[in-house]
Design a protein around this motif. Structure first.
Motif, PDB file in Angstrom:
ATOM      1  N   SER A 292      -3.821  -4.802  -0.771  1.00  0.00           N
ATOM      2  CA  SER A 292      -3.566  -3.851  -0.627  1.00  0.00           C
ATOM      3  C   SER A 292      -4.282  -2.840  -2.331  1.00  0.00           C
ATOM      4  O   SER A 292      -4.611  -1.663  -1.713  1.00  0.00           O
ATOM      5  CB  SER A 292      -2.281  -3.988  -1.253  1.00  0.00           C
ATOM      6  OG  SER A 292      -1.832  -4.629  -0.742  1.00  0.00           O
TER       7      SER A 292
ATOM      8  N   ALA B 145      -7.801  -0.971  -0.765  1.00  0.00           N
ATOM      9  CA  ALA B 145      -7.215  -0.321   0.477  1.00  0.00           C
ATOM     10  C   ALA B 145      -7.208   0.926  -0.359  1.00  0.00           C
ATOM     11  O   ALA B 145      -7.488   2.643  -0.090  1.00  0.00           O
ATOM     12  CB  ALA B 145      -6.132  -0.481   1.616  1.00  0.00           C
ATOM     13  N   LEU B 146      -6.531   1.358  -1.135  1.00  0.00           N
ATOM     14  CA  LEU B 146      -6.073   2.365  -1.920  1.00  0.00           C
ATOM     15  C   LEU B 146      -7.189   3.262  -2.862  1.00  0.00           C
ATOM     16  O   LEU B 146      -7.959   4.037  -3.110  1.00  0.00           O
ATOM     17  CB  LEU B 146      -5.386   2.520  -2.649  1.00  0.00           C
ATOM     18  CG  LEU B 146      -3.524   1.822  -2.355  1.00  0.00           C
ATOM     19  CD1 LEU B 146      -2.335   1.326  -3.320  1.00  0.00           C
ATOM     20  CD2 LEU B 146      -3.446   3.544  -1.494  1.00  0.00           C
TER      21      LEU B 146
ATOM     22  N   ILE C 181       0.681  -1.346  -0.257  1.00  0.00           N
ATOM     23  CA  ILE C 181      -0.154  -0.303  -0.044  1.00  0.00           C
ATOM     24  C   ILE C 181       1.058   1.403  -0.212  1.00  0.00           C
ATOM     25  O   ILE C 181       0.442   2.023  -0.777  1.00  0.00           O
ATOM     26  CB  ILE C 181      -0.660   0.093   0.863  1.00  0.00           C
ATOM     27  CG1 ILE C 181      -2.101  -0.849   1.325  1.00  0.00           C
ATOM     28  CG2 ILE C 181      -2.016   1.153   1.240  1.00  0.00           C
ATOM     29  CD1 ILE C 181      -2.510  -1.373   2.833  1.00  0.00           C
TER      30      ILE C 181
END
Length: 336
Positions: free
Chosen positions: A54, A57-58, A16
């Motif tokens: 990951s 999450a972004l 991330i």
């Protein structure tokens, strides 16, 4: 007690952080497709499921967007509603590999702080020769705060930014307009003197640079070394002749790398192994051999980025507050 394996969040965090830094630095620009999950898992040495977490999450932060059947792309607009302040980070270059450059690591620290402080970060590449008082003034009008990453103070004279301004690795505050985040030159001088004394060096040549921060480093070392041994100043800020009994103190990391590269090209050997040389500001930590054996003084650049973001926000939220000079203690990295 048996050590527990890292959790899912810990495994995803480095992925991330690196992807966020690449997006912030423009390596992956708006609208660009990022690598597939399989390629990300191979690149970062994680499972496909960790790569998927990951990316999600972004995407949840508004930095990435999914297009069914096409892949994952950098969002064209990244302005989450909970972000109140717009800050620009300006640097000469952000590098292709954002997490393997001084600037990229500092930006990563700013990003870490931005998530907590409610900051929207925009990165702006600007070579030193492109900077001027007028350019800075025009740029500052579009943001709540601006952070300059690098020695722009060697170019600016009497700027009038219309927003909060912070300089990272600058020394001249331009009449108190900039708050400054710097490697502590006083502690660096102590470490440099100790480095050469431990190696039995009595004669040191200083290879400097014209920018304000480098001139201060040179002056502090001169004052400290004159009671210890002999000080030399080669012409044109070059390192001069290499001798086993002579130390060379590079106040500029870029100059040190150039000297090490030239020495390696001529001899096939590594400058840091053959002679007692020391480099200021950590550049050798982010490049391949023959530079990795070049001893250097460096700070934690991620923490410096955090400090820059926090100081910029303080200036934004407290209009009229005085600028500050914040020193970060360096460490000596002796080389490999």
């Amino acid at each position: 007690m048996t050590e527990q394996p890292p959790g899912r969040k810990e495994k995803a965090a480095p992925v991330i952080r690196d992807l966020a830094s690449k997006i912030a630095c423009g390596t992956y620009g708006p609208g660009r497709k990022i690598p597939s999950l399989r390629k990300l898992s191979e690149r970062y040495g994680v499972s496909v499921s960790t790569a998927r977490r990951s990316v999600k999450a972004l995407a949840d932060k508004g930095m990435l967007t999914f297009l069914h059947g096409s892949g994952t792309f950098v969002a064209e607009k990244r302005s989450p509603a909970d972000r109140r302040f717009r800050i620009a980070a300006v640097a000469a270059t952000f590098g292709v590999n954002a997490m393997n450059t001084c600037t990229g690591i500092a930006v990563n620290g700013i990003l870490d702080a931005a998530d907590e402080l409610g900051i929207e970060l925009t990165t702006i590449p600007m070579r030193f020769e492109e900077m001027s008082d007028a350019r800075l003034e025009a740029l500052s009008g579009g943001f709540d705060g601006v952070i300059l990453l690098g020695g722009y103070d060697g170019i600016l004279s009497s700027p009038r930014p219309v927003c909060a301004a912070v300089g990272l690795s600058m020394h001249d505050s331009c009449g108190g307009l900039f708050s400054l985040i710097e490697l502590d030159p006083f502690r660096a001088t102590e470490l440099a003197v100790g480095f050469f004394r431990e190696r039995g060096v009595r004669e040191v040549a200083v290879a400097g640079h014209a920018r304000p921060a480098h001139r201060l480093r040179e002056q502090l070392f001169r004052d400290a070394w004159q009671s210890v041994g002999t000080l030399l100043f080669p012409p044109d800020d070059t390192p001069g002749e290499y001798r086993p009994e002579r130390g060379i103190y590079f106040t500029c990391g870029a100059a040190a790398l150039a000297a090490a590269e030239a020495y390696h090209a001529e001899t096939g050997r590594e400058l840091g192994r053959d002679y007692p040389v020391l480099c200021f500001d950590g550049h050798p930590l982010f490049v391949d051999r023959p530079h990795r054996n070049l001893p250097t003084l460096a700070i934690n650049l991620r923490l410096a980025g955090v400090a820059a973001a926090e100081e910029c926000l303080r200036r934004i939220t407290c209009p009229g507050s005085a600028s500050r000079r914040i020193y970060i203690a360096p460490e000596l990295y002796p080389g490999e």
